[in-house]
Enzyme design. Structure first.
Site, PDB file in Angstrom:
ATOM      1  N   GLU A   2      -8.970 -10.233   9.677  1.00 58.24           N
ATOM      2  CA  GLU A   2      -8.983  -9.008   8.862  1.00 58.24           C
ATOM      3  C   GLU A   2      -9.717  -9.223   7.544  1.00 58.24           C
ATOM      4  O   GLU A   2     -10.015 -10.366   7.148  1.00 58.24           O
ATOM      5  CB  GLU A   2      -7.551  -8.561   8.594  1.00 58.24           C
ATOM      6  CG  GLU A   2      -6.727  -9.614   7.862  1.00 58.24           C
ATOM      7  CD  GLU A   2      -5.679  -9.016   6.957  1.00 58.24           C
ATOM      8  OE1 GLU A   2      -6.039  -8.163   6.126  1.00 58.24           O
ATOM      9  OE2 GLU A   2      -4.518  -9.415   7.073  1.00 58.24           O
TER      10      GLU A   2
ATOM     11  N   SER B  32       5.202  -0.371   6.178  1.00 62.11           N
ATOM     12  CA  SER B  32       3.797  -0.567   6.542  1.00 62.11           C
ATOM     13  C   SER B  32       3.484   0.004   7.918  1.00 62.11           C
ATOM     14  O   SER B  32       4.277  -0.119   8.863  1.00 62.11           O
ATOM     15  CB  SER B  32       3.468  -2.060   6.537  1.00 62.11           C
ATOM     16  OG  SER B  32       2.141  -2.255   6.975  1.00 62.11           O
TER      17      SER B  32
ATOM     18  N   LYS C 243       5.430 -10.819   5.288  1.00 61.55           N
ATOM     19  CA  LYS C 243       5.372 -11.404   3.940  1.00 61.55           C
ATOM     20  C   LYS C 243       6.754 -11.398   3.275  1.00 61.55           C
ATOM     21  O   LYS C 243       7.482 -10.410   3.375  1.00 61.55           O
ATOM     22  CB  LYS C 243       4.356 -10.635   3.092  1.00 61.55           C
ATOM     23  CG  LYS C 243       2.931 -11.044   3.449  1.00 61.55           C
ATOM     24  CD  LYS C 243       1.925 -10.467   2.492  1.00 61.55           C
ATOM     25  CE  LYS C 243       1.558  -9.073   2.850  1.00 61.55           C
ATOM     26  NZ  LYS C 243       0.474  -8.957   3.826  1.00 61.55           N
TER      27      LYS C 243
ATOM     28  N   VAL D 173      -3.940  -5.175   8.729  1.00 65.58           N
ATOM     29  CA  VAL D 173      -3.529  -5.605  10.071  1.00 65.58           C
ATOM     30  C   VAL D 173      -3.651  -4.441  11.048  1.00 65.58           C
ATOM     31  O   VAL D 173      -4.232  -4.576  12.138  1.00 65.58           O
ATOM     32  CB  VAL D 173      -2.089  -6.168  10.041  1.00 65.58           C
ATOM     33  CG1 VAL D 173      -1.533  -6.333  11.455  1.00 65.58           C
ATOM     34  CG2 VAL D 173      -2.059  -7.499   9.296  1.00 65.58           C
TER      35      VAL D 173
HETATM   36  N1  PSU Z   1      -1.860 -11.450   4.916  1.00 65.28           N
HETATM   37  C1  PSU Z   1      -2.055 -12.127   3.750  1.00 65.28           C
HETATM   38  N2  PSU Z   1      -2.446 -11.391   2.667  1.00 65.28           N
HETATM   39  C2  PSU Z   1      -2.659 -10.020   2.727  1.00 65.28           C
HETATM   40  C3  PSU Z   1      -2.451  -9.332   3.957  1.00 65.28           C
HETATM   41  C4  PSU Z   1      -2.044 -10.097   5.029  1.00 65.28           C
HETATM   42  O1  PSU Z   1      -1.884 -13.349   3.691  1.00 65.28           O
HETATM   43  O2  PSU Z   1      -3.025  -9.411   1.719  1.00 65.28           O
HETATM   44  C5  PSU Z   1      -2.659  -7.810   4.029  1.00 65.28           C
HETATM   45  C6  PSU Z   1      -2.831  -7.322   5.466  1.00 65.28           C
HETATM   46  O3  PSU Z   1      -4.033  -6.604   5.533  1.00 65.28           O
HETATM   47  C7  PSU Z   1      -1.649  -6.406   5.709  1.00 65.28           C
HETATM   48  C8  PSU Z   1      -1.438  -5.849   4.326  1.00 65.28           C
HETATM   49  O4  PSU Z   1      -1.927  -5.415   6.687  1.00 65.28           O
HETATM   50  O5  PSU Z   1      -1.553  -7.037   3.528  1.00 65.28           O
HETATM   51  C9  PSU Z   1      -0.096  -5.143   4.197  1.00 65.28           C
HETATM   52  O6  PSU Z   1      -0.231  -4.098   3.279  1.00 65.28           O
HETATM   53  P1  PSU Z   1       0.864  -2.920   3.193  1.00 65.28           P
HETATM   54  O7  PSU Z   1       2.149  -3.623   2.846  1.00 65.28           O
HETATM   55  O8  PSU Z   1       0.377  -2.003   2.081  1.00 65.28           O
HETATM   56  O9  PSU Z   1       0.873  -2.256   4.538  1.00 65.28           O
END
Ligand code: PSU
Length: 304
Positions: free
Chosen positions: A24, A139, A158, A105
């Protein structure tokens, strides 16, 4: 017709039918500071090659969906400011208006599937944010896993998230959550958590076969492979807890919301750990890239 462009090496791999791993770009534009973001993206691509597969970093550039970036495109994207963060809701609009955006993702899964790529490596997926019972911030990555047939290799969701609620939602959505080589779910920067993994697998072959069986059974969606960060690089959860709490309090105080939350928290945790979180993040993404390449190779070898 979707304007799509394949990098030279991805085109060669598609023609030859060899293993490809999607990567990604939001992690590059919104997840890490420059220049470590570009350096890491290059290292991760090389890790995939060294493990016998072809890397396909995905992004939208000037309205074209790129499956694999050339060297200059990767470097330009890593330095660009005001790049959109694209998920399922906005990827089509970005292409329609000729915009430039990095894929999360969810959006990377959509693009990988369009290109016929079945395995994808990232750092950590998005999930249910803490306080979601009030903010409703969940998400789109979770719903994507339920509907798009791509195996996502991550170090878990995360750790800034509400991990319990995240895995509850994945269970409700019928997404297989597979811990690799251990019984507990990894927690991104930390190898283990207080949660037992719903599924455990110890080999790339089993993981590849499980995705193929889902496909043959007509079950939609992918699977989440939770690969623990290498021991030497982990940050123990108890060290991180106060840091995450501080970052969350800062986000709240500054009124950070929606798509800005995850990038803000990652950046704040980077500052508060004096760079240690980034070193760990780089190590875990590289580790995931290697496993994803092994799974992609097994998928080629295992007949549908
Ligand atoms: N993995 C990492 N760092 C990131 C991400 C994934 O180590 O920044 C990104 C991915 O693109 C994931 C996004 O889809 O963080 C999640 O964002 P949100 O919580 O706004 O959906």
């Amino acid at each position: 017709m979707i304007p799509m462009s394949y990098s030279a090496e991805v085109q060669t791999a598609l023609d030859a039918g060899t293993a490809i791993v999607a990567l990604e770009s939001t992690i590059i534009t919104h997840g890490m500071p420059y220049p470590q973001n570009v350096d890491t993206a290059r290292l991760v691509e090389q890790d995939v090659r060294d493990a016998g597969a072809t890397p396909a970093t995905i992004a939208v550039i000037d309205g074209t969906l790129h499956i694999g970036l050339e060297e200059d495109e990767l470097s330009a994207l890593g330095q660009a400011t005001h790049v959109a963060k694209l998920s399922r809701a906005d990827i089509a609009a970005c292409i329609a208006i000729g915009g430039t955006g990095a894929t999360t993702v969810a959006a990377t899964m959509i693009a990988a599937h369009l290109a016929g790529i079945r395995v994808f490596a990232t750092g950590g997926i998005g999930g249910v944010h803490r306080g979601a019972e009030l903010s409703f911030d969940i998400s789109a990555d979770l719903h994507e896993l339920a509907q798009t047939p791509v195996t996502v290799v991550a170090a878990g969701a995360k750790a800034i998230l509400d991990l319990h609620k995240t895995y509850e939602v994945l269970e409700t959505l019928g997404v297989p959550v597979i811990a690799v080589g251990q019984d507990s779910l990894p927690a991104f920067w930390s190898r283990t958590s207080d949660m037992a993994a719903p599924l455990r697998m110890d080999t790339a072959r089993d993981i590849a076969t499980a995705q193929i069986v889902r496909h043959v059974m007509g079950l939609p969606g992918g699977q989440l492979v939770c690969n623990p960060i290498p021991e030497a690089d982990e940050i123990p959860a108890e060290d991180l807890a106060p840091v995450i709490a501080q970052a969350l309090a800062d986000a709240e105080a500054q009124g950070i919301a929606a798509k800005a939350v995850t990038p803000f928290l990652l950046d704040r945790i980077y500052e508060l750990t004096e760079g240690r979180s980034l070193t760990a993040n780089i190590a875990l993404v590289r580790n995931n890239a290697r496993l994803a390449a092994a799974i992609a190779r097994e998928m080629i070898q295992t007949a549908d």
